[in-house]
Design a protein around this motif. Structure first.
Motif, mmCIF file in Angstrom:
data_model
loop_
_atom_site.group_PDB
_atom_site.id
_atom_site.type_symbol
_atom_site.label_atom_id
_atom_site.label_comp_id
_atom_site.label_asym_id
_atom_site.label_seq_id
_atom_site.Cartn_x
_atom_site.Cartn_y
_atom_site.Cartn_z
ATOM 1 N N CYS A 1 0.835 -1.213 0.000
ATOM 2 C CA CYS A 1 0.000 0.000 0.000
ATOM 3 C C CYS A 1 0.865 1.256 0.000
ATOM 4 N N ALA A 2 1.945 1.207 0.805
ATOM 5 C CA ALA A 2 2.831 2.365 0.884
ATOM 6 C C ALA A 2 3.495 2.638 -0.461
ATOM 7 N N MET A 3 3.859 1.546 -1.162
ATOM 8 C CA MET A 3 4.522 1.728 -2.445
ATOM 9 C C MET A 3 3.560 2.207 -3.526
ATOM 10 N N ARG A 4 2.279 1.884 -3.383
ATOM 11 C CA ARG A 4 1.311 2.301 -4.398
ATOM 12 C C ARG A 4 1.275 3.821 -4.567
ATOM 13 N N LYS A 5 1.502 4.534 -3.481
ATOM 14 C CA LYS A 5 1.454 5.992 -3.574
ATOM 15 C C LYS A 5 2.640 6.553 -4.360
ATOM 16 N N HIS A 6 3.695 5.726 -4.527
ATOM 17 C CA HIS A 6 4.870 6.176 -5.274
ATOM 18 C C HIS A 6 4.766 5.843 -6.759
ATOM 19 N N VAL A 7 3.739 5.060 -7.140
ATOM 20 C CA VAL A 7 3.640 4.614 -8.529
ATOM 21 C C VAL A 7 3.602 5.776 -9.520
ATOM 22 N N PRO A 8 2.780 6.823 -9.290
ATOM 23 C CA PRO A 8 2.784 7.946 -10.240
ATOM 24 C C PRO A 8 4.162 8.598 -10.386
ATOM 25 N N VAL A 9 4.875 8.741 -9.263
ATOM 26 C CA VAL A 9 6.217 9.337 -9.294
ATOM 27 C C VAL A 9 7.158 8.463 -10.105
ATOM 28 N N LEU A 10 7.100 7.134 -9.837
ATOM 29 C CA LEU A 10 7.996 6.219 -10.542
ATOM 30 C C LEU A 10 7.716 6.225 -12.049
ATOM 31 N N LYS A 11 6.442 6.263 -12.416
ATOM 32 C CA LYS A 11 6.093 6.322 -13.835
ATOM 33 C C LYS A 11 6.611 7.606 -14.479
ATOM 34 N N ALA B 1 12.717 2.433 -6.533
ATOM 35 C CA ALA B 1 11.598 1.950 -5.722
ATOM 36 C C ALA B 1 12.109 1.315 -4.434
ATOM 37 N N THR B 2 13.183 0.530 -4.539
ATOM 38 C CA THR B 2 13.765 -0.103 -3.343
ATOM 39 C C THR B 2 14.250 0.944 -2.355
ATOM 40 N N LYS B 3 14.910 1.979 -2.851
ATOM 41 C CA LYS B 3 15.410 3.029 -1.963
ATOM 42 C C LYS B 3 14.263 3.797 -1.314
ATOM 43 N N MET B 4 13.215 4.037 -2.086
ATOM 44 C CA MET B 4 12.051 4.720 -1.510
ATOM 45 C C MET B 4 11.453 3.911 -0.363
ATOM 46 N N ARG B 5 11.413 2.572 -0.562
ATOM 47 C CA ARG B 5 10.813 1.714 0.451
ATOM 48 C C ARG B 5 11.693 1.572 1.684
ATOM 49 N N THR B 6 13.003 1.436 1.476
ATOM 50 C CA THR B 6 13.889 1.158 2.607
ATOM 51 C C THR B 6 14.398 2.426 3.291
ATOM 52 N N GLU B 7 14.617 3.483 2.496
ATOM 53 C CA GLU B 7 15.183 4.702 3.074
ATOM 54 C C GLU B 7 14.144 5.772 3.334
ATOM 55 N N ASN B 8 12.972 5.607 2.692
ATOM 56 C CA ASN B 8 11.866 6.549 2.886
ATOM 57 C C ASN B 8 12.296 7.992 2.644
ATOM 58 N N ALA B 9 13.156 8.164 1.658
ATOM 59 C CA ALA B 9 13.630 9.509 1.325
ATOM 60 C C ALA B 9 13.362 9.760 -0.150
ATOM 61 N N LEU B 10 12.718 10.870 -0.454
ATOM 62 C CA LEU B 10 12.309 11.138 -1.833
ATOM 63 C C LEU B 10 13.128 12.235 -2.507
ATOM 64 N N GLY B 11 13.564 13.197 -1.734
ATOM 65 C CA GLY B 11 14.123 14.428 -2.287
ATOM 66 C C GLY B 11 15.272 14.240 -3.255
ATOM 67 N N CYS B 12 16.257 13.426 -2.876
ATOM 68 C CA CYS B 12 17.458 13.315 -3.694
ATOM 69 C C CYS B 12 17.398 12.118 -4.644
ATOM 70 N N GLN B 13 16.346 11.352 -4.591
ATOM 71 C CA GLN B 13 16.314 10.121 -5.359
ATOM 72 C C GLN B 13 16.224 10.358 -6.865
ATOM 73 N N TYR B 14 15.557 11.413 -7.294
ATOM 74 C CA TYR B 14 15.400 11.667 -8.720
ATOM 75 C C TYR B 14 16.753 11.962 -9.361
ATOM 76 N N ILE B 15 17.533 12.811 -8.711
ATOM 77 C CA ILE B 15 18.859 13.142 -9.247
ATOM 78 C C ILE B 15 19.734 11.895 -9.294
ATOM 79 N N GLN B 16 19.661 11.086 -8.235
ATOM 80 C CA GLN B 16 20.426 9.857 -8.208
ATOM 81 C C GLN B 16 20.001 8.907 -9.336
ATOM 82 N N ALA B 17 18.696 8.881 -9.619
ATOM 83 C CA ALA B 17 18.191 8.035 -10.691
ATOM 84 C C ALA B 17 18.771 8.463 -12.043
#
Length: 219
Positions: A150-160, A197-213
């Motif tokens: 359920c928690a990951m479902r909210k990240h689906v739009p961001v991941l897409k 997605a794994t980092k979002m789930r385990t680290e629960n940090a969103l801000g820097c993940q896009y640049i890292q991606a």
């Protein structure tokens, strides 16, 4: 085909009879009752057979399983009914017991009474109770997994959206070698998204993940 004789068709006998038919799926059941009409009525209702009390001894001798649910103050199933009549399973749910001690002790008779049934029930309940913690642990594990899903479902739009942006990035010529660029680009983007997605789930940090991606994609 085993023959079952039910002796006693009062309130408990009726319930016992219906359970036999429902759970065993058999109609090879003969009903005997002190009041013959009561046995006949139940037999007609359930599609079974009945016999008068006068035939008790003869019917018991040819039975494989005997259930006793009478309320007589004295035993109704006697040693003389069963002696040298072959193997029998007798289940007496009467209180007091309506099977004579002599009949109970016959070498070919397996006898079960209310006390034995209660002991079996208690042992079964204890075994089931011992399994409760295991069941709760399994439930807790699945609840946790469902919570993560359920928690990951909210990240689906961001991941897409991130994947779409990654696929739109220009890549220097030669990065994917001689293999088709579009297929490699899609595969590489998906690997990055999986990692994100794994980092979002385990680290629960969103801000820097896009640049890292982006760095992972073009690296």
């Amino acid at each position: 085909k085993m023959k079952i004789v039910l002796v006693g068709t009062g309130k408990i006998g009726r319930v016992t009879c219906k359970n036999l038919v429902d759970y065993l799926g058999t109609r090879n059941i003969l009903l005997i009752n002190r009041t013959e009409s009561t046995a006949q009525e139940l037999a007609s209702e359930m599609g079974l057979m009945s016999a008068p009390l006068e035939r008790l001894g003869a019917e018991l001798r040819t039975a494989d399983i005997i259930l006793v649910s009478t309320n007589s103050p004295e035993p109704v199933v006697l040693e003389e009914h069963l002696a040298n009549a072959g193997k029998k399973l007798i289940i007496d749910i009467s209180v007091p017991c309506n099977v004579s001690e002599g009949a109970q002790r016959l070498p070919d008779v397996s006898f079960v009474d209310v006390d034995t049934l209660s002991k079996i029930k208690d042992e079964t309940l204890q075994k089931r109770s011992a399994e409760v913690p295991k069941a709760l642990a399994i439930i807790e594990e699945h609840v946790a997994e469902f919570g993560e899903w359920c928690a990951m479902r909210k990240h689906v739009p961001v991941l897409k959206e991130v994947k779409s942006k990654l696929l739109g990035l220009p890549i220097a010529a030669g990065v994917f070698g001689q293999v088709a660029e579009s297929a490699n680009k899609e595969e590489r983007a998906q690997k990055v998204i999986n990692s994100l997605a794994t980092k979002m789930r385990t680290e629960n940090a969103l801000g820097c993940q896009y640049i890292q991606a982006i760095n992972d994609f073009i690296a």
